[in-house]
Design a protein around this motif. Structure first.
Motif, PDB file in Angstrom:
ATOM      1  N   MET A   1      46.380  17.467  49.243  1.00 52.96           N
ATOM      2  CA  MET A   1      46.417  18.347  50.416  1.00 52.96           C
ATOM      3  C   MET A   1      45.755  19.703  50.117  1.00 52.96           C
ATOM      4  N   ILE A   2      46.143  20.307  48.978  1.00 53.06           N
ATOM      5  CA  ILE A   2      45.533  21.567  48.547  1.00 53.06           C
ATOM      6  C   ILE A   2      45.003  21.399  47.134  1.00 53.06           C
ATOM      7  N   GLU A   3      43.748  21.774  46.926  1.00 49.05           N
ATOM      8  CA  GLU A   3      43.139  21.739  45.590  1.00 49.05           C
ATOM      9  C   GLU A   3      42.444  23.074  45.339  1.00 49.05           C
ATOM     10  N   ILE A   4      42.934  23.804  44.353  1.00 47.76           N
ATOM     11  CA  ILE A   4      42.327  25.076  43.978  1.00 47.76           C
ATOM     12  C   ILE A   4      41.865  24.967  42.534  1.00 47.76           C
ATOM     13  N   LYS A   5      40.613  25.345  42.282  1.00 44.83           N
ATOM     14  CA  LYS A   5      40.058  25.240  40.925  1.00 44.83           C
ATOM     15  C   LYS A   5      39.387  26.549  40.521  1.00 44.83           C
ATOM     16  N   ASP A   6      39.825  27.062  39.379  1.00 45.37           N
ATOM     17  CA  ASP A   6      39.214  28.227  38.721  1.00 45.37           C
ATOM     18  C   ASP A   6      38.996  29.385  39.696  1.00 45.37           C
ATOM     19  N   LEU A   7      40.056  29.740  40.412  1.00 46.06           N
ATOM     20  CA  LEU A   7      39.980  30.772  41.457  1.00 46.06           C
ATOM     21  C   LEU A   7      40.074  32.166  40.839  1.00 46.06           C
ATOM     22  N   HIS A   8      39.116  33.013  41.201  1.00 44.06           N
ATOM     23  CA  HIS A   8      39.107  34.416  40.755  1.00 44.06           C
ATOM     24  C   HIS A   8      39.005  35.331  41.980  1.00 44.06           C
ATOM     25  N   LYS A   9      39.695  36.461  41.901  1.00 42.55           N
ATOM     26  CA  LYS A   9      39.596  37.453  42.966  1.00 42.55           C
ATOM     27  C   LYS A   9      39.756  38.845  42.378  1.00 42.55           C
ATOM     28  N   SER A  10      38.807  39.714  42.706  1.00 39.61           N
ATOM     29  CA  SER A  10      38.863  41.114  42.282  1.00 39.61           C
ATOM     30  C   SER A  10      38.727  42.011  43.499  1.00 39.61           C
ATOM     31  N   TYR A  11      39.245  43.222  43.377  1.00 36.04           N
ATOM     32  CA  TYR A  11      39.123  44.229  44.430  1.00 36.04           C
ATOM     33  C   TYR A  11      38.538  45.502  43.835  1.00 36.04           C
ATOM     34  N   ARG A  12      37.660  46.149  44.592  1.00 32.45           N
ATOM     35  CA  ARG A  12      37.120  47.434  44.165  1.00 32.45           C
ATOM     36  C   ARG A  12      38.173  48.514  44.374  1.00 32.45           C
ATOM     37  N   MET A  13      38.398  49.322  43.351  1.00 38.54           N
ATOM     38  CA  MET A  13      39.326  50.452  43.414  1.00 38.54           C
ATOM     39  C   MET A  13      38.548  51.692  43.000  1.00 38.54           C
ATOM     40  N   GLY A  14      37.857  52.308  43.977  1.00 36.02           N
ATOM     41  CA  GLY A  14      36.976  53.415  43.650  1.00 36.02           C
ATOM     42  C   GLY A  14      35.809  52.902  42.829  1.00 36.02           C
ATOM     43  N   SER A  15      35.646  53.457  41.641  1.00 36.32           N
ATOM     44  CA  SER A  15      34.547  53.029  40.766  1.00 36.32           C
ATOM     45  C   SER A  15      34.969  51.881  39.857  1.00 36.32           C
ATOM     46  N   ASN A  16      36.247  51.498  39.941  1.00 36.86           N
ATOM     47  CA  ASN A  16      36.773  50.440  39.081  1.00 36.86           C
ATOM     48  C   ASN A  16      36.958  49.135  39.860  1.00 36.86           C
ATOM     49  N   SER A  17      37.153  48.053  39.117  1.00 37.97           N
ATOM     50  CA  SER A  17      37.421  46.750  39.721  1.00 37.97           C
ATOM     51  C   SER A  17      38.750  46.219  39.188  1.00 37.97           C
ATOM     52  N   LEU A  18      39.622  45.774  40.094  1.00 39.13           N
ATOM     53  CA  LEU A  18      40.916  45.225  39.695  1.00 39.13           C
ATOM     54  C   LEU A  18      40.861  43.704  39.805  1.00 39.13           C
ATOM     55  N   HIS A  19      40.958  43.033  38.682  1.00 40.11           N
ATOM     56  CA  HIS A  19      40.893  41.571  38.627  1.00 40.11           C
ATOM     57  C   HIS A  19      42.289  41.018  38.892  1.00 40.11           C
ATOM     58  N   VAL A  20      42.535  40.512  40.103  1.00 36.69           N
ATOM     59  CA  VAL A  20      43.888  40.134  40.532  1.00 36.69           C
ATOM     60  C   VAL A  20      44.207  38.678  40.184  1.00 36.69           C
ATOM     61  N   LEU A  21      43.309  37.769  40.511  1.00 37.79           N
ATOM     62  CA  LEU A  21      43.486  36.356  40.151  1.00 37.79           C
ATOM     63  C   LEU A  21      42.458  35.994  39.087  1.00 37.79           C
TER      64      LEU A  21
END
Length: 233
Positions: A1-21
């Motif tokens: 039903m659900i298949e997730i593979k090697d999922l990455h997510k980042s958000y920009r925080m000003g000049s930095n990047s926050l790697h959340v997943l």
């Protein structure tokens, strides 16, 4: 039903990047009842937003009921959400000036159903969650538990493939929480696939599998012996 593979997510925080997943691999079979746990900042809300097509991953793949969920514009994302998903929120998200019946019927409008069909379906699902006598009451005339039951009926009315519940008992007392979980367990017993994000261990124990996130990775994913909510109701 659900298949997730090697999922990455980042958000920009000003000049930095926050790697959340940070490389999530995760699958859910049809009919499962899964809880997702993790402290604040663990990534569970981000994962839920991606599952709910409210956000999109930077890398990796997400397949829902055989359909790749990728590069969706807002119109297609909305159509897919309406087709595949039902949402249950901690804050209920009911429209205050509409009756319970109208709140449940509203998603069906976007499926193109005629008014008579929408009303019949809404009445059926309000009956299913034990709220038929309150169908013409406004949300401010209902208790917290009744509001959440309306929200569950609304989520079910469009017959989604998957129910996504974000802290569905977070605003409820323990007795009402167990009543809502008894309802959710009953829906799952009928074969509906359900994912619950929760920080409450006792609620997680009422599911059949617990996935623990920490710092954007899954640190544990285990089946559990389900505690039936009915024993507390």
């Amino acid at each position: 039903m659900i298949e997730i593979k090697d999922l990455h997510k980042s958000y920009r925080m000003g000049s930095n990047s926050l790697h959340v997943l940070k490389g999530i691999n995760f699958s859910v079979k049809e009919g499962e009842l899964v809880s997702i746990m993790g402290s604040s900042g663990s990534g569970k809300s981000t994962l839920l937003n991606i599952l709910g097509m409210l956000d999109e991953a930077d890398e990796g793949s997400y397949v829902l009921d055989g359909v790749p969920i990728k590069n969706l514009n807002e119109k297609i994302a909305a159509r897919y959400r309406n087709k595949f998903l039902g949402f249950i929120f901690q804050s209920f998200n009911l429209i205050n000036y509409k009756t319970a019946l109208d709140n449940v019927a509203m998603p069906l409008y976007y499926q193109g159903l005629k008014r008579k069909e929408r009303v019949e379906k809404a009445e059926y699902y309000l009956e299913k969650v034990g709220l038929a006598p309150w169908s013409h009451h406004l949300p401010n005339e209902l208790s917290g538990g009744q509001k959440q039951r309306v929200a569950v009926a609304r989520a079910l009315a469009s017959d989604p493939k998957v129910l996504l519940a974000d802290e569905p008992t977070g605003a409820l007392d323990s007795v009402t929480s167990h009543e809502v979980m008894d309802l959710i367990q009953g829906i799952n017993d009928e074969g509906k696939t359900i994912l619950i994000v929760t920080h409450e261990q006792d609620i997680a124990q009422m599911t059949k599998r617990i996935v623990n996130l920490k710092d954007g990775v899954i640190i544990d994913d285990s089946p559990v012996e389900q505690v039936r909510a009915k024993q507390y109701v």
